[in-house]
Design an enzyme around this catalytic site. Sequence first.
Site, PDB file in Angstrom:
ATOM      1  N   ASP A  29     -15.355 -27.732  96.457  1.00  0.00           N
ATOM      2  CA  ASP A  29     -16.472 -27.895  97.389  1.00  0.00           C
ATOM      3  C   ASP A  29     -16.262 -26.964  98.580  1.00  0.00           C
ATOM      4  OD1 ASP A  29     -18.692 -30.428  97.860  1.00  0.00           O
ATOM      5  OD2 ASP A  29     -18.200 -29.140  99.571  1.00  0.00           O
ATOM      6  N   ILE A  30     -17.348 -26.344  99.025  1.00  0.00           N
ATOM      7  CA  ILE A  30     -17.282 -25.374 100.120  1.00  0.00           C
ATOM      8  C   ILE A  30     -17.007 -26.063 101.463  1.00  0.00           C
ATOM      9  CG2 ILE A  30     -19.727 -25.359 100.809  1.00  0.00           C
ATOM     10  CD1 ILE A  30     -19.588 -22.271 100.640  1.00  0.00           C
ATOM     11  N   ASN A  83     -23.790 -38.686  94.075  1.00  0.00           N
ATOM     12  CA  ASN A  83     -24.883 -38.971  94.999  1.00  0.00           C
ATOM     13  C   ASN A  83     -26.205 -38.726  94.272  1.00  0.00           C
ATOM     14  OD1 ASN A  83     -23.096 -39.542  97.129  1.00  0.00           O
ATOM     15  ND2 ASN A  83     -22.955 -37.372  97.675  1.00  0.00           N
ATOM     16  N   GLY A  89     -28.013 -39.583  99.369  1.00  0.00           N
ATOM     17  CA  GLY A  89     -27.429 -38.440 100.071  1.00  0.00           C
ATOM     18  C   GLY A  89     -27.263 -37.205  99.212  1.00  0.00           C
ATOM     19  N   GLN A  90     -28.077 -37.080  98.149  1.00  0.00           N
ATOM     20  CA  GLN A  90     -27.965 -35.911  97.276  1.00  0.00           C
ATOM     21  C   GLN A  90     -28.666 -34.723  97.917  1.00  0.00           C
ATOM     22  OE1 GLN A  90     -29.757 -36.388  93.395  1.00  0.00           O
ATOM     23  NE2 GLN A  90     -28.961 -34.431  92.645  1.00  0.00           N
ATOM     24  N   SER A  91     -27.915 -33.670  98.205  1.00  0.00           N
ATOM     25  CA  SER A  91     -28.506 -32.490  98.849  1.00  0.00           C
ATOM     26  C   SER A  91     -28.773 -31.371  97.858  1.00  0.00           C
ATOM     27  CB  SER A  91     -27.608 -31.988  99.986  1.00  0.00           C
ATOM     28  OG  SER A  91     -26.360 -31.583  99.490  1.00  0.00           O
ATOM     29  N   HIS A  96     -24.174 -33.430  89.865  1.00  0.00           N
ATOM     30  CA  HIS A  96     -22.784 -33.063  90.134  1.00  0.00           C
ATOM     31  C   HIS A  96     -21.983 -34.309  90.448  1.00  0.00           C
ATOM     32  CE1 HIS A  96     -25.092 -32.761  93.891  1.00  0.00           C
ATOM     33  NE2 HIS A  96     -24.005 -33.184  94.517  1.00  0.00           N
ATOM     34  N   HIS A  98     -18.588 -35.571  92.427  1.00  0.00           N
ATOM     35  CA  HIS A  98     -17.541 -35.238  93.398  1.00  0.00           C
ATOM     36  C   HIS A  98     -16.233 -35.891  92.956  1.00  0.00           C
ATOM     37  CE1 HIS A  98     -20.285 -34.006  96.839  1.00  0.00           C
ATOM     38  NE2 HIS A  98     -21.142 -34.729  96.126  1.00  0.00           N
TER      39      HIS A  98
HETATM   40  P1  AMP Z   1     -24.409 -33.688  97.534  1.00  0.00           P
HETATM   41  O1  AMP Z   1     -24.571 -33.890  99.012  1.00  0.00           O
HETATM   42  O2  AMP Z   1     -23.871 -34.885  96.802  1.00  0.00           O
HETATM   43  O3  AMP Z   1     -25.675 -33.120  96.915  1.00  0.00           O
HETATM   44  O4  AMP Z   1     -23.271 -32.599  97.380  1.00  0.00           O
HETATM   45  C1  AMP Z   1     -23.509 -31.228  97.408  1.00  0.00           C
HETATM   46  C2  AMP Z   1     -22.179 -30.599  97.719  1.00  0.00           C
HETATM   47  O5  AMP Z   1     -22.269 -29.218  97.419  1.00  0.00           O
HETATM   48  C3  AMP Z   1     -21.750 -30.717  99.176  1.00  0.00           C
HETATM   49  O6  AMP Z   1     -20.529 -31.414  99.256  1.00  0.00           O
HETATM   50  C4  AMP Z   1     -21.625 -29.255  99.616  1.00  0.00           C
HETATM   51  O7  AMP Z   1     -20.547 -29.059 100.516  1.00  0.00           O
HETATM   52  C5  AMP Z   1     -21.425 -28.546  98.310  1.00  0.00           C
HETATM   53  N1  AMP Z   1     -21.807 -27.148  98.284  1.00  0.00           N
HETATM   54  C6  AMP Z   1     -22.944 -26.598  98.757  1.00  0.00           C
HETATM   55  N2  AMP Z   1     -22.961 -25.268  98.517  1.00  0.00           N
HETATM   56  C7  AMP Z   1     -21.796 -24.987  97.880  1.00  0.00           C
HETATM   57  C8  AMP Z   1     -21.213 -23.789  97.363  1.00  0.00           C
HETATM   58  N3  AMP Z   1     -21.832 -22.585  97.465  1.00  0.00           N
HETATM   59  N4  AMP Z   1     -19.994 -23.857  96.793  1.00  0.00           N
HETATM   60  C9  AMP Z   1     -19.361 -25.035  96.698  1.00  0.00           C
HETATM   61  N5  AMP Z   1     -19.856 -26.202  97.148  1.00  0.00           N
HETATM   62  C10 AMP Z   1     -21.059 -26.180  97.740  1.00  0.00           C
END
Ligand code: AMP
Length: 110
Positions: A29-30, A83, A89-91, A96, A98
């Site tokens: 994760d970034i 999520n 809280g899915q962004s 995916h 975690h």
């Molecule tokens: P969620 O909030 O469950 O949708 O998780 C999305 C995750 O993707 C978050 O923890 C972000 O930090 C991660 N994320 C977003 N962009 C990247 C990226 N380019 N490389 C790795 N992780 C990312």
Amino acid sequence: MNCLFCRIIAGEIPSNKVYEDESFLAFRDIDPQAPTHILIIPKTHYDSVLEAPGEVVGRMSGIAAKIAADEGIDNKGFRIVINTGEDGGQSVKHLHMHLLGGRSMEWPPG
Ligand code: AMP
């Protein structure tokens, strides 16, 4: 292609890969929320766990457990989280999982 994770799968956006097979990819994760914070994704796009076959989610769990062992966090334990949707809280709208570990985690999460 608008999906961030589909672009990572395609190699258009770099990622720190820890696992890959013909159907799944895992990368760091970034914005890590724990010493080990890895995302496991299917290469087939599903918006969320609501669209994905259970077999896909099961295979993601197996990959998470294997990575946890590889990362040395299986002994003390870890957390896996999916999520889902707005309240979840899915962004990123690509299924995916975690994998979080390497520290003690409170419950419920803050
Ligand atoms: P969620 O909030 O469950 O949708 O998780 C999305 C995750 O993707 C978050 O923890 C972000 O930090 C991660 N994320 C977003 N962009 C990247 C990226 N380019 N490389 C790795 N992780 C990312």
